[in-house]
Design a protein around this motif. Structure first.
Motif, PDB file in Angstrom:
ATOM      1  N   MET A 148       0.847  -1.174   0.000  1.00  0.00           N
ATOM      2  CA  MET A 148       0.000   0.000   0.000  1.00  0.00           C
ATOM      3  C   MET A 148       0.893   1.236   0.000  1.00  0.00           C
ATOM      4  N   ASN A 149       0.516   2.236  -0.784  1.00  0.00           N
ATOM      5  CA  ASN A 149       1.373   3.418  -0.791  1.00  0.00           C
ATOM      6  C   ASN A 149       1.077   4.314   0.413  1.00  0.00           C
ATOM      7  N   GLY A 150       1.990   5.226   0.678  1.00  0.00           N
ATOM      8  CA  GLY A 150       1.896   6.086   1.849  1.00  0.00           C
ATOM      9  C   GLY A 150       0.671   6.978   1.868  1.00  0.00           C
ATOM     10  N   TYR A 151       0.176   7.359   0.695  1.00  0.00           N
ATOM     11  CA  TYR A 151      -0.994   8.231   0.642  1.00  0.00           C
ATOM     12  C   TYR A 151      -2.235   7.553   1.215  1.00  0.00           C
ATOM     13  N   TRP A 192      -2.271   5.271   3.622  1.00  0.00           N
ATOM     14  CA  TRP A 192      -2.119   5.272   5.081  1.00  0.00           C
ATOM     15  C   TRP A 192      -2.465   6.645   5.655  1.00  0.00           C
TER      16      TRP A 192
END
Length: 127
Positions: free
Chosen positions: A1-4, A6
């Protein structure tokens, strides 16, 4: 999952938790402490909102995974609460009567499902 994603979940969760706290305090102030009105309210309102959000998101596919995560997992996930609902049922059973606990349990489940169905129906009419 990308940081955005989260960050979207975290931001939605913070907002949802604050809204839940506000509804709980308002319910306590307006309706008193003799029934878990706050938890019932957030779960029914949250279920209705989830219906609206799902229709809105599906009508605008492809949707950003961050937007979906912000609204469903973050905002509405933090706004509604199953753990508090479970604690309320056990506390009502222990402190009052089986009838009150049963009414609360039944009302929470049925009204939340009806809220979701109403949100889906309204969302479809609005799109």
């Amino acid at each position: 999952m990308n940081g955005y994603i989260w960050l979207a979940v975290a931001a939605g969760g913070a907002i949802g938790a604050m809204l839940r706290h506000g509804v709980s305090r308002l319910s306590l102030h307006l309706l008193g402490p003799n029934f878990p009105w706050g938890t019932l309210s957030v779960n029914v309102i949250g279920s209705f909102a989830m219906g609206l959000v799902i229709v809105w998101l599906s009508s605008r596919e492809p949707q950003s995974p961050a937007v979906r995560a912000f609204l469903t997992v973050g905002l509405l996930g933090a706004f509604t609460t199953f753990s508090t609902f479970s604690l309320d049922v056990v506390t009502l059973y222990r402190d009052r009567t089986l009838m009150i606990a049963g009414i609360y349990l039944t009302a929470s489940v049925l009204l939340s499902i009806l809220g979701l169905l109403a949100g889906l129906a309204l969302g479809r009419q609005l799109t």
